[in-house]
Design a protein around this motif. Structure first.
Motif, PDB file in Angstrom:
ATOM      1  N   ILE A 160       0.857  -1.184   0.000  1.00  0.00           N
ATOM      2  CA  ILE A 160       0.000   0.000   0.000  1.00  0.00           C
ATOM      3  C   ILE A 160       0.893   1.234   0.000  1.00  0.00           C
ATOM      4  CG2 ILE A 160      -1.707   1.320   1.303  1.00  0.00           C
ATOM      5  CD1 ILE A 160      -2.797  -1.299   2.376  1.00  0.00           C
ATOM      6  N   VAL A 161       0.632   2.153  -0.912  1.00  0.00           N
ATOM      7  CA  VAL A 161       1.441   3.369  -1.000  1.00  0.00           C
ATOM      8  C   VAL A 161       0.551   4.596  -0.847  1.00  0.00           C
ATOM      9  CG1 VAL A 161       3.243   2.325  -2.434  1.00  0.00           C
ATOM     10  CG2 VAL A 161       1.268   3.381  -3.526  1.00  0.00           C
ATOM     11  N   ARG A 162       1.096   5.622  -0.226  1.00  0.00           N
ATOM     12  CA  ARG A 162       0.361   6.873  -0.021  1.00  0.00           C
ATOM     13  C   ARG A 162       0.560   7.740  -1.264  1.00  0.00           C
ATOM     14  NH1 ARG A 162       1.566  11.950   2.257  1.00  0.00           N
ATOM     15  NH2 ARG A 162      -0.232  12.939   3.257  1.00  0.00           N
ATOM     16  N   SER A 163      -0.138   7.386  -2.312  1.00  0.00           N
ATOM     17  CA  SER A 163      -0.031   8.100  -3.572  1.00  0.00           C
ATOM     18  C   SER A 163      -1.254   7.757  -4.415  1.00  0.00           C
ATOM     19  CB  SER A 163       1.263   7.713  -4.305  1.00  0.00           C
ATOM     20  OG  SER A 163       1.401   8.459  -5.484  1.00  0.00           O
ATOM     21  N   CYS A 164      -1.266   8.231  -5.659  1.00  0.00           N
ATOM     22  CA  CYS A 164      -2.340   7.884  -6.567  1.00  0.00           C
ATOM     23  C   CYS A 164      -1.809   7.925  -7.997  1.00  0.00           C
ATOM     24  CB  CYS A 164      -3.538   8.813  -6.411  1.00  0.00           C
ATOM     25  SG  CYS A 164      -3.165  10.550  -6.711  1.00  0.00           S
ATOM     26  N   PRO A 165      -2.331   7.078  -8.889  1.00  0.00           N
ATOM     27  CA  PRO A 165      -1.838   7.034 -10.272  1.00  0.00           C
ATOM     28  C   PRO A 165      -2.005   8.353 -11.006  1.00  0.00           C
ATOM     29  CG  PRO A 165      -3.195   5.110  -9.779  1.00  0.00           C
ATOM     30  CD  PRO A 165      -3.349   6.059  -8.632  1.00  0.00           C
ATOM     31  N   GLU A 166      -3.036   9.124 -10.656  1.00  0.00           N
ATOM     32  CA  GLU A 166      -3.226  10.402 -11.328  1.00  0.00           C
ATOM     33  C   GLU A 166      -2.109  11.393 -10.990  1.00  0.00           C
ATOM     34  OE1 GLU A 166      -7.007   8.275 -10.864  1.00  0.00           O
ATOM     35  OE2 GLU A 166      -5.430   8.888  -9.473  1.00  0.00           O
ATOM     36  N   PHE A 167      -1.546  11.270  -9.800  1.00  0.00           N
ATOM     37  CA  PHE A 167      -0.498  12.184  -9.354  1.00  0.00           C
ATOM     38  C   PHE A 167       0.894  11.673  -9.701  1.00  0.00           C
ATOM     39  CE2 PHE A 167       2.248  13.941  -5.895  1.00  0.00           C
ATOM     40  CZ  PHE A 167       2.138  15.273  -6.247  1.00  0.00           C
ATOM     41  N   GLU A 168       1.101  10.372  -9.566  1.00  0.00           N
ATOM     42  CA  GLU A 168       2.406   9.772  -9.855  1.00  0.00           C
ATOM     43  C   GLU A 168       2.226   8.509 -10.707  1.00  0.00           C
ATOM     44  OE1 GLU A 168       5.314  10.737  -6.182  1.00  0.00           O
ATOM     45  OE2 GLU A 168       3.666   9.387  -5.662  1.00  0.00           O
ATOM     46  N   LYS A 181       4.358  -7.465  -7.364  1.00  0.00           N
ATOM     47  CA  LYS A 181       3.284  -7.645  -6.396  1.00  0.00           C
ATOM     48  C   LYS A 181       2.252  -6.553  -6.651  1.00  0.00           C
ATOM     49  CE  LYS A 181       6.546  -9.091  -2.764  1.00  0.00           C
ATOM     50  NZ  LYS A 181       6.086 -10.454  -2.481  1.00  0.00           N
ATOM     51  N   PRO A 182       1.016  -6.751  -6.225  1.00  0.00           N
ATOM     52  CA  PRO A 182       0.040  -5.673  -6.345  1.00  0.00           C
ATOM     53  C   PRO A 182       0.453  -4.450  -5.532  1.00  0.00           C
ATOM     54  CG  PRO A 182      -1.044  -7.767  -5.890  1.00  0.00           C
ATOM     55  CD  PRO A 182       0.427  -7.995  -5.694  1.00  0.00           C
ATOM     56  N   VAL A 183       0.405  -3.288  -6.135  1.00  0.00           N
ATOM     57  CA  VAL A 183       0.668  -2.027  -5.448  1.00  0.00           C
ATOM     58  C   VAL A 183      -0.649  -1.260  -5.387  1.00  0.00           C
ATOM     59  CG1 VAL A 183       1.876   0.172  -5.549  1.00  0.00           C
ATOM     60  CG2 VAL A 183       3.089  -1.926  -6.106  1.00  0.00           C
ATOM     61  N   LEU A 184      -1.112  -0.974  -4.183  1.00  0.00           N
ATOM     62  CA  LEU A 184      -2.436  -0.382  -3.984  1.00  0.00           C
ATOM     63  C   LEU A 184      -2.296   1.075  -3.559  1.00  0.00           C
ATOM     64  CD1 LEU A 184      -3.933  -3.355  -1.934  1.00  0.00           C
ATOM     65  CD2 LEU A 184      -3.889  -3.049  -4.422  1.00  0.00           C
ATOM     66  N   PRO A 185      -2.492   2.014  -4.469  1.00  0.00           N
ATOM     67  CA  PRO A 185      -2.444   3.437  -4.092  1.00  0.00           C
ATOM     68  C   PRO A 185      -3.688   3.806  -3.301  1.00  0.00           C
ATOM     69  CG  PRO A 185      -2.159   3.097  -6.478  1.00  0.00           C
ATOM     70  CD  PRO A 185      -2.705   1.831  -5.909  1.00  0.00           C
ATOM     71  N   VAL A 186      -3.515   4.499  -2.190  1.00  0.00           N
ATOM     72  CA  VAL A 186      -4.644   4.878  -1.345  1.00  0.00           C
ATOM     73  C   VAL A 186      -4.809   6.399  -1.314  1.00  0.00           C
ATOM     74  CG1 VAL A 186      -4.628   2.819   0.092  1.00  0.00           C
ATOM     75  CG2 VAL A 186      -3.155   4.746   0.697  1.00  0.00           C
ATOM     76  N   SER A 187      -4.394   7.061  -2.384  1.00  0.00           N
ATOM     77  CA  SER A 187      -4.447   8.515  -2.552  1.00  0.00           C
ATOM     78  C   SER A 187      -3.477   9.187  -1.585  1.00  0.00           C
ATOM     79  CB  SER A 187      -5.864   9.051  -2.380  1.00  0.00           C
ATOM     80  OG  SER A 187      -6.184   9.218  -1.025  1.00  0.00           O
ATOM     81  N   LEU A 188      -3.544  10.511  -1.514  1.00  0.00           N
ATOM     82  CA  LEU A 188      -2.584  11.261  -0.702  1.00  0.00           C
ATOM     83  C   LEU A 188      -3.006  11.374   0.761  1.00  0.00           C
ATOM     84  CD1 LEU A 188      -1.682  14.083  -3.210  1.00  0.00           C
ATOM     85  CD2 LEU A 188      -0.533  11.906  -2.810  1.00  0.00           C
ATOM     86  N   LEU A 189      -4.246  10.982   1.077  1.00  0.00           N
ATOM     87  CA  LEU A 189      -4.737  10.962   2.460  1.00  0.00           C
ATOM     88  C   LEU A 189      -4.389  12.237   3.221  1.00  0.00           C
ATOM     89  CD1 LEU A 189      -3.871   7.300   3.475  1.00  0.00           C
ATOM     90  CD2 LEU A 189      -6.068   8.206   2.780  1.00  0.00           C
TER      91      LEU A 189
END
Length: 217
Positions: A160-168, A181-189
């Motif tokens: 889980i990463v604190r990011s989002c595909p739209e931003f990075e 492995k699956p990388v799950l962006p959870v937005s910038l929170l």
């Protein structure tokens, strides 16, 4: 058209493996690759297309990459062209990157972290300064932080990463391919206003005033 059906059957097999969590490179020539259906977005991090241009062999029709497009007596010319793909395939295998680049760690010395990693395939110039890595190493325990980090990545099933595909978009894509492995962006929170501890009285007065306003004011 048997050759194209065979190529499609191999693609379906690769797609099936990707759907079951395996990570694959599908290697083919450009014309054959273009005839394949587009893979679903949820498999893009598991199934990677690699195009190797087919060298020209004497007697082979220009642009022909499959037996579906010429008579059987010209098949030997296609085989000759395919044999000439050997060097391109070797170069790809040498240059391709896997999770070992992070998990097994080819970057061991402080100097290794002062350059952009080879597996970064987009415009990127952020790197550590040597004094930063030297300082970090001085305070490192007997079990290094990097070892702990790699062990966690190796044993986990997803990240889980604190990011989002739209931003990075590029880092998210590269990170997923690198880890396999699956990388799950959870937005910038962004933090909630409730989490702020207001120590400035002036700010509290301003905040209270803004809270009384309607959205369109």
């Amino acid at each position: 058209m048997a050759a194209l059906r065979s190529h499609y059957a191999i693609f379906q097999g690769a797609k099936f493996l990707a759907e079951n969590g395996h990570h694959l490179y599908f290697i083919s020539t450009p014309n054959n690759m273009h005839r394949l259906p587009q893979i679903p977005d949820n498999l893009s991090s598991h199934l990677n297309f690699v195009q190797l241009p087919l060298p020209h062999a004497q007697g082979l029709p220009q642009g022909a990459e499959s037996t579906a497009y010429f008579p059987i007596h010209q098949v030997p010319y296609l085989k000759q062209a395919q044999d000439m793909l050997q060097l391109a395939l070797i170069n790809f295998l040498k240059s391709s990157r896997s999770p070992s680049d992070i998990i097994n760690g080819r970057r061991q010395k402080p100097e290794d972290f002062t350059v952009v990693p080879e597996w970064i395939n987009f415009d990127f110039n952020i790197r550590f300064k040597l004094h930063e890595m030297m300082s970090h190493q001085e305070w490192m325990d007997s079990v290094s932080d990097l070892y702990c980090y790699r062990t966690v990545l190796k044993d986990c099933r997803a990240v889980i990463v604190r990011s989002c595909p739209e931003f990075e978009p590029e880092p998210c894509n590269v990170f997923s391919k690198l880890l396999q492995k699956p990388v799950l962006p959870v937005s910038l929170l962004p933090p909630s206003l409730r989490d702020y501890i207001v120590a400035d009285v002036k700010w509290q007065v301003l905040k209270d005033g803004l809270d009384t306003k309607k959205e369109d004011q």
